[in-house]
Design an enzyme around this catalytic site. Sequence first.
Site, PDB file in Angstrom:
ATOM      1  N   LYS A  55       1.958  -6.483  -5.522  1.00 12.33           N
ATOM      2  CA  LYS A  55       1.315  -6.404  -6.843  1.00 12.33           C
ATOM      3  C   LYS A  55       1.534  -7.707  -7.598  1.00 12.33           C
ATOM      4  O   LYS A  55       0.597  -8.270  -8.166  1.00 12.33           O
ATOM      5  CB  LYS A  55       1.877  -5.237  -7.662  1.00 12.33           C
ATOM      6  CG  LYS A  55       1.314  -3.896  -7.260  1.00 12.33           C
ATOM      7  CD  LYS A  55       2.048  -2.747  -7.940  1.00 12.33           C
ATOM      8  CE  LYS A  55       1.698  -1.447  -7.260  1.00 12.33           C
ATOM      9  NZ  LYS A  55       2.514  -0.320  -7.640  1.00 12.33           N
ATOM     10  N   GLN A  99       6.965   1.806 -11.064  1.00  6.61           N
ATOM     11  CA  GLN A  99       6.755   2.227  -9.674  1.00  6.61           C
ATOM     12  C   GLN A  99       7.432   3.578  -9.425  1.00  6.61           C
ATOM     13  O   GLN A  99       8.595   3.771  -9.761  1.00  6.61           O
ATOM     14  CB  GLN A  99       7.329   1.158  -8.728  1.00  6.61           C
ATOM     15  CG  GLN A  99       7.071   1.406  -7.260  1.00  6.61           C
ATOM     16  CD  GLN A  99       5.601   1.281  -6.875  1.00  6.61           C
ATOM     17  OE1 GLN A  99       4.852   0.514  -7.458  1.00  6.61           O
ATOM     18  NE2 GLN A  99       5.195   2.037  -5.889  1.00  6.61           N
ATOM     19  N   ASP A 122      -1.988   2.543 -14.686  1.00  3.69           N
ATOM     20  CA  ASP A 122      -1.895   3.491 -13.565  1.00  3.69           C
ATOM     21  C   ASP A 122      -2.740   4.737 -13.832  1.00  3.69           C
ATOM     22  O   ASP A 122      -3.071   5.483 -12.905  1.00  3.69           O
ATOM     23  CB  ASP A 122      -0.435   3.964 -13.423  1.00  3.69           C
ATOM     24  CG  ASP A 122       0.254   3.408 -12.191  1.00  3.69           C
ATOM     25  OD1 ASP A 122      -0.449   3.039 -11.233  1.00  3.69           O
ATOM     26  OD2 ASP A 122       1.497   3.366 -12.196  1.00  3.69           O
TER      27      ASP A 122
HETATM   28  N1  GUN Z   1       3.936   5.019  -6.022  1.00  2.00           N
HETATM   29  C1  GUN Z   1       3.011   5.209  -5.045  1.00  2.00           C
HETATM   30  N2  GUN Z   1       1.782   4.884  -5.496  1.00  2.00           N
HETATM   31  C2  GUN Z   1       1.932   4.489  -6.770  1.00  2.00           C
HETATM   32  C3  GUN Z   1       1.027   4.029  -7.758  1.00  2.00           C
HETATM   33  O1  GUN Z   1      -0.198   3.919  -7.561  1.00  2.00           O
HETATM   34  N3  GUN Z   1       1.576   3.702  -8.950  1.00  2.00           N
HETATM   35  C4  GUN Z   1       2.900   3.824  -9.208  1.00  2.00           C
HETATM   36  N4  GUN Z   1       3.338   3.504 -10.425  1.00  2.00           N
HETATM   37  N5  GUN Z   1       3.763   4.245  -8.308  1.00  2.00           N
HETATM   38  C5  GUN Z   1       3.277   4.579  -7.097  1.00  2.00           C
END
Ligand code: GUN
Length: 299
Positions: A55, A99, A122
């Site tokens: 990311k 996350q 998100d």
């Molecule tokens: N953990 C697995 N996929 C995601 C996601 O798309 N966003 C976040 N914040 N955590 C995750």
Amino acid sequence: MSDAKIIDGKAFAAKLREDITAEVSKLKADHGVTPGLAVILVGEDPASQVYVRNKGKQTLECGMNSYEHKLSADTSQEDLLALIAKLNADENVHGILCQLPVPKHIDEQAILAAIDPAKDVDGFHVVNAGALATGGEGFAPCTPYGCLMLLKDTLGDLSGKRAVVVGRSNIVGKPMAQLLLKESCTVTIAHSRTRDLPEEVRRADIVVAAVGRPEMVKGDWIAPGATVIDVGINRVEGAEGKMKLVGDVEFESAVKVAGAITPVPGGVGPMTIACLLNNTLISACRANGLEAPNLGFDS
Ligand code: GUN
């Protein structure tokens, strides 16, 4: 019948990131605004570390600012909430992502609720989930939004199509169903308690598999010509004990029946971060009173 068309999510995501990069460059030149994305990682989960690293890298590649906050696994909920409050107030930060999963001593819902909905790129805050369900302006979760882009690119108008979403998670299944409903599909959400799952899937023009079970959906569950979107990323042991990635769909059998199908890897996976960057761009535009571009869709 010939094999299905392979939906190239990797190429689609690369093109989307290119378009985002161009928009970011314009935003900087015309308005002096650089979108900023803050990513919080609590603990050392290896898969999460890889996601967060990717990311950060792709955020910078698009010309955005990346703010990474790596916290130790024993960080208190109070300290995490204090960091989120600081990021909520920081006008250089347009997107905040914590996350998941967070360590067990932290209440995930409390963390998601603390993020300013306007910065919740998100799309996990209840305000954004509610906006998606009721037609308001918010953020759609990245993975299902990426799936929708691939579906519209493959099929065009989705109106009237029968869609079956296998999986009912808050991150994928439920928002995917809402997005398909918005496109006027007839939507079924199937899950672990669904009676005769193969028969439900066989009725679908569109199958979205998001259950997290390796190769659960078999080729003979798929209606001939259906479009199959495989959200699963499962690490399993392959030939000679080597680990390999497989989806929630048994690709070998499904590719012979489907009209179009996403591979794993290289299908849905790369779309998630591209859509996250897209949401961050949209957030930066909104924060500055500018119209956000509608990237990822033809119209
Ligand atoms: N953990 C697995 N996929 C995601 C996601 O798309 N966003 C976040 N914040 N955590 C995750």
